[in-house]
Design an enzyme around this catalytic site. Structure first.
Site, PDB file in Angstrom:
ATOM      1  CD  GLU A 325      -2.607  -1.767   0.010  1.00  0.00           C
ATOM      2  OE1 GLU A 325      -2.815  -0.867  -0.982  1.00  0.00           O
ATOM      3  OE2 GLU A 325      -2.857  -2.767  -0.203  1.00  0.00           O
ATOM      4  CE1 TYR A 410      -4.272  -7.288  -7.698  1.00  0.00           C
ATOM      5  CE2 TYR A 410      -2.716  -6.569  -6.177  1.00  0.00           C
ATOM      6  CZ  TYR A 410      -4.092  -6.618  -6.592  1.00  0.00           C
ATOM      7  OH  TYR A 410      -5.203  -5.845  -6.046  1.00  0.00           O
TER       8      TYR A 410
END
Ligand code: BES
Ligand code: ZN
Length: 633
Positions: A325, A410
């Site tokens: 994040e 991803y």
């Protein structure tokens, strides 16, 4: 104007592993698919662009609604245009006023037909004398059904005494709490005044002052322009503790000490990230640890990542989510995917960056373990995701809406960047990424623009080891190109070998040095158990290692998937406890799917889901439902 391609694209943006199935009726091929266009917005961003948003909102827990005003500062691009179209979903609009140079006039407005994915367009008719720059003041309230907001009763919080609410705007949910141009292509600065019950604290993806007095009225400012999916708010019995000079954590007091311990390395991550890819442009970096129903591992809301409490394993073993994040502060928040079809530029680049950060802080062995686990999941995705959805940036004009992309954004994205890193060398590739972040800072990027930049900076060098064609194979073709470096880890190889040896009776459990293992090795051991392992052996393992009562959510995930696959009913009570303890989709949806697909327990899966459902976030519930439906096919 809008063509019904949204469901297929939604598949892409719901990258996180599962996807809603859409009805055949919604399936429609888009002719001349335009990669630069965002098919997920009604907004006429070619005629008007928003520059600033000012919010003034009351947070009403009883009515479960936000109520107040949104003022949008708009700039006109098209002199002839007389109608502004914004995105909304489940909003009640009371009035719209046009403000310019000191005067104000009410505007006519209408809500268009509601679309299941996109919500309803809000059309505002501008008075004839509206100039090049003006404000739209919109008086509105949200609905308890807002897809972005979850309103938790006290029982679903750690403290059990105060309610809590939080938002999740990515990908297309900001419009269900603010009327706006809901597309990553438009960046806005924002300011907000938020009124809450007096004892509670509001936080936003903006400048949160850790010393703010708890008055029930809070002011925020976000001076850096952000895309709408990064608008975020949470209100609850939240308290702050510092982690480092520029970093800290907000959570309920009951979780504060555990959070400070678990996330102690956040400041070091921030410093290392800056050393690698240039300055952190956002001021402070704080974490907000939410109740278990938060559907994701984390959400990169700028200045304040929203985080699942399931990371609180007590051993800092799950903090790669924090690295992830934080990394989004560069890849995603600073340089943003132009549309959701380019999501790999957010998520793949962030996964690569995450891995690099984990490597400097925890060493290459741990990162190799994480990469192997990631790669194993990718191989599973490649088995289930249809070929035409396996490209990083799929050409969606020939696809169907039932498809989903799993974690391909991803992990294939990460492998692509690792491939480039290996080919050009780490130093050259770091230089490339640093200039990429600089060049496109506070802007958006398509896959095609990325390829052009890569070409100009690296591929077109004389003797370059990678051609444009090879790069395009990654972005446009299915599967993994030749030359992909397969992640490997000696620790994990050892765990897999021991799983086989123990299953064959060559090694006894007591001789396996579990205490010296990382949780990743334990997960790999569990994943490597042979399919025909007898229940007696599973029992021996569970009794010996007490896996069913693990504190580590990822070990629990791996274990209960095996328990469900193998119908190891001894552990079903604890399996259900796992399903009730966690609300992060990744941790529970595959367990439900495994249960429903084992040939016997579909009904049981449905029953467990019914019992647990009211505590889940609607996003998690929809993933579980999609998995249960697929298992029925
Ligand atoms: N931005 C994503 C979450 C997201 C993706 C929300 C797509 C809505 C649509 C976030 O950064 C993320 O990737 N979370 C992962 C973290 C993991 C890969 C480390 C998650 O929640 O599992
Ligand atoms: Zn991410």
């Amino acid at each position: 104007m809008f063509r019904n391609k949204a469901p297929a694209l939604l598949a892409l943006i719901t990258t996180a592993f599962f996807l809603t199935a859409c009805s055949k009726a919604e399936k429609e091929v888009v002719d001349n698919y335009d990669p630069a266009r965002d098919y997920f917005t009604f907004a006429n961003t070619d005629q008007f662009v928003t520059e600033h948003l000012a919010l003034d909102l009351d947070v009403d827990f009883d009515a479960q609604e936000l109520r107040g005003f949104a003022m949008l500062t708009l700039r006109r691009l098209d002199a002839a245009a007389s109608r502004v179209t914004l995105d909304t979903r489940d909003l009640t609009i009371a009035s719209v006023t046009v403000l310019q140079s000191g005067s104000s006039s009410p505007a006519e407005f209408s809500l268009g037909e509601r679309h299941a994915t996109l919500g309803a367009p809000l059309h505002v008719e501008l008075p004839a004398d509206t100039g090049a720059s003006f404000d739209l003041m919109i008086e509105y309230n949200t609905s308890p059904a807002s897809t972005a907001l979850q309103w938790l009763p006290p029982e679903l919080t750690a403290g059990g005494r105060h309610p809590l609410m939080f938002s999740q705007s990515q990908a297309v949910h900001a419009r269900s709490w603010v009327p706006l141009q809901d597309t990553p292509a438009i960046r806005i600065t924002y300011a907000a005044t938020v009124r809450t019950p007096e004892s509670l604290l509001a936080v936003m993806s903006a400048n949160n002052d850790p010393l703010t007095p708890r008055t029930g009225e809070y002011h925020f400012d976000m001076p850096q322009p952000i895309p709408s999916y990064l608008l975020a708010i949470a209100v609850g019995n939240l308290y702050f503790a510092p982690l480092g000079e520029d970093t800290g954590v907000y959570t309920e007091p009951e979780l504060l000490d555990a959070s400070v311990y678990e996330f102690a390395d956040t400041q070091a991550m921030l410093e290392q990230a800056e050393a690698m890819y240039g300055p952190y442009d956002w001021g402070r970096y704080d974490l907000l640890i939410l109740p278990p129903s938060f559907p994701y591992g984390g959400m990169e809301n700028p200045r304040l990542s929203f985080i699942t409490p399931s990371l609180l394993a007590g051993d800092r073993s799950l903090v790669s989510v924090i690295a992830h994040e934080l990394a989004h502060s560069w890849s995603g928040n600073l340089v943003t995917n132009a549309t959701w079809r380019d999501g790999w530029l957010n998520e793949g680049m962030t996964s690569y960056f995450e891995s690099r950060l984990m490597e400097v802080i925890y060493g290459v062995d741990r990162v190799d373990e994480e990469r192997v686990l990631m790669y194993r999941e990718l191989l599973q995705d490649l088995e289930t995701v249809p070929e035409h959805m396996q490209a990083l940036a799929p050409r969606l004009d020939d696809t169907s809406s039932e498809d989903f992309q799993g974690g391909i954004h991803y992990s294939k994205g990460q492998l692509f960047l690792e491939y480039l890193e290996q080919a050009f060398g780490r130093d050259a590739f770091d230089t490339f990424l640093t200039s990429y972040f600089q060049e496109f800072a506070f802007g958006t990027i398509t896959t095609e623009a990325f390829l052009d930049f890569l070409d100009a900076e690296l591929l077109s060098q004389e003797g370059a080891p990678v051609s444009r064609e090879q790069a395009e194979q990654w972005t446009y073709q299915p599967g993994l190109p030749e030359g992909t470096t397969i992640p490997s880890s000696a620790n994990l190889d050892n765990a897999a070998a021991l799983a086989a040896a123990w299953a064959d009776g060559e090694v006894v459990l007591a001789d396996i040095p579990l205490d010296d293992w990382s949780p990743h090795a334990t997960i790999h051991f569990i994943n490597s158990l042979p399919a025909d392992l007898a229940h007696d052996k599973l029992r021996e393992l569970d009794e010996g290692w007490e896996i069913s009562s693990t504190r580590n959510a990822e070990i629990g995930r791996a274990w209960f998937i095996q328990v469900a696959n193998r119908r190891f009913t001894d552990a079903y009570e604890q399996l259900e406890a796992h399903l009730n303890r966690f609300g992060r989709g990744r941790l529970i949806a595959p367990v439900y799917s495994a249960l429903a697909a084992n040939g016997e327990d579909r009904e049981l899966a449905l029953t467990m889901f019914e019992r647990a459902r009211s505590a889940y976030h609607p996003i998690t519930a929809s993933w579980i439902e999609a998995g249960l439906r697929r298992a029925a096919d």
